[in-house]
Design an enzyme around this catalytic site. Sequence first.
Site, PDB file in Angstrom:
ATOM      1  N   LYS A 112       0.832  -1.204   0.000  1.00  0.00           N
ATOM      2  CA  LYS A 112       0.000   0.000   0.000  1.00  0.00           C
ATOM      3  C   LYS A 112       0.865   1.251   0.000  1.00  0.00           C
ATOM      4  O   LYS A 112       0.571   2.227  -0.699  1.00  0.00           O
ATOM      5  CB  LYS A 112      -0.942   0.001   1.213  1.00  0.00           C
ATOM      6  N   LYS A 195      -5.050 -11.089  -6.367  1.00  0.00           N
ATOM      7  CA  LYS A 195      -6.296 -11.318  -5.632  1.00  0.00           C
ATOM      8  C   LYS A 195      -7.357 -10.319  -6.095  1.00  0.00           C
ATOM      9  O   LYS A 195      -7.032  -9.172  -6.434  1.00  0.00           O
ATOM     10  CB  LYS A 195      -6.068 -11.220  -4.120  1.00  0.00           C
ATOM     11  N   LYS A 198     -10.898  -4.535  -3.948  1.00  0.00           N
ATOM     12  CA  LYS A 198     -11.635  -3.313  -4.283  1.00  0.00           C
ATOM     13  C   LYS A 198     -10.710  -2.283  -4.910  1.00  0.00           C
ATOM     14  O   LYS A 198     -11.154  -1.397  -5.622  1.00  0.00           O
ATOM     15  CB  LYS A 198     -12.348  -2.703  -3.070  1.00  0.00           C
TER      16      LYS A 198
END
Length: 332
Positions: A112, A195, A198
């Site tokens: 991230k 994966k 969102k």
Amino acid sequence: RPRVLSGIQPTAESFHLGNYLGAVRQWVDMQETHDAFYFIADLHALTVNPSPSELRRRTRVSAAQLFAAGLDPERSTLFVQSHIREHSELAWILICNTGMGEAARMTQFKDKAAKFGESSAGVGLFTYPILQAADILMYQADQVPVGADQKQHLELTRDLAQRFNSRYGQTFTVPNPYIPKEVEKIGDLQDPLAKMSKSSSSPQGLLEVLEQPGPLRKKVMRAVTDTGSEVVADPENKPGVTNLLRIQSAVTGVPVPELEARYAGLGYGAFKKDVAEAVVDAFAPIRERTEKLLADETELDRLLAVGGQRAAAIARQTMEAVRDHIGFLPKS
Ligand code: TYM
């Protein structure tokens, strides 16, 4: 009964198939066999700075979806993380027992942070897994059902529990992750090795629980498949087909080898059509129930308040022990 605890972030308008198969379905199953605590991780969602109205709306949509997916407010305790102030308090205490290096090793943080650029990533992203440890240890959870992406956070949680217990005396249950292999990582339809997420690159790869049948069918039909025409599970050479087989198997309960036999010689088209119908059939009733539950916000908020009271009773007990063991003076 062993205790189960898990959480989900209210960071989108809808959960996706990865959340549903990797987590929510296990939550529903485990409420039959466990003392069940589940929550909406609105404190964690702050790490992406949602607007207040988005956060409020998504927290309710998340709660409604969880009830709609089968969580029973009688058998499960569903609550909102920020309602239990002790989560933030315990997180701080655990932060003070965590090494910089140990936190910096978290791959989800590194991924991230890389997206934002090293120095502009928020500090909340860095301490995120320690707040997660606080969530879990607060309720003395035995089992934590999650997807594979949370494995490392669970290892950190176990380390922190053991460290705290040995420094300050027995305080926390050391939890076990529960990660069923077949659904631990549902792949993105456009990039099956990644994966489903969102924040994934293309919305075409994401199947959302609250989506209409039309777009759901279209996305499955356009899912990346592999060379050849045989419907067989082969993670190395056929990651796209393997992902779809796992999805269909998880949604319908039919084992993968049986599906392989069913589609022998039929090709990808017929197979994908059935995968699409299976997903539509699983999601449609959840979407309809979610809409009904959202129409009565007062009742939804009431159910969350009831869950909050049950959760608060346990959090209070744990924190009394934590404060005492760590050497804080009693408030008297
Ligand atoms: P979140 O909201 O990102 O995801 C919720 C759950 O969905 C699982 N999941 C998947 N499983 C399989 N395949 C996928 N493609 C997929 N994508 C998501 C996640 O593993 C997760 O179980 N940090 C947690 C929230 C949390 C939590 C906790 C969980 C906060 N505190 C305490 C357990 C215990 C998270 O990111 O969830």
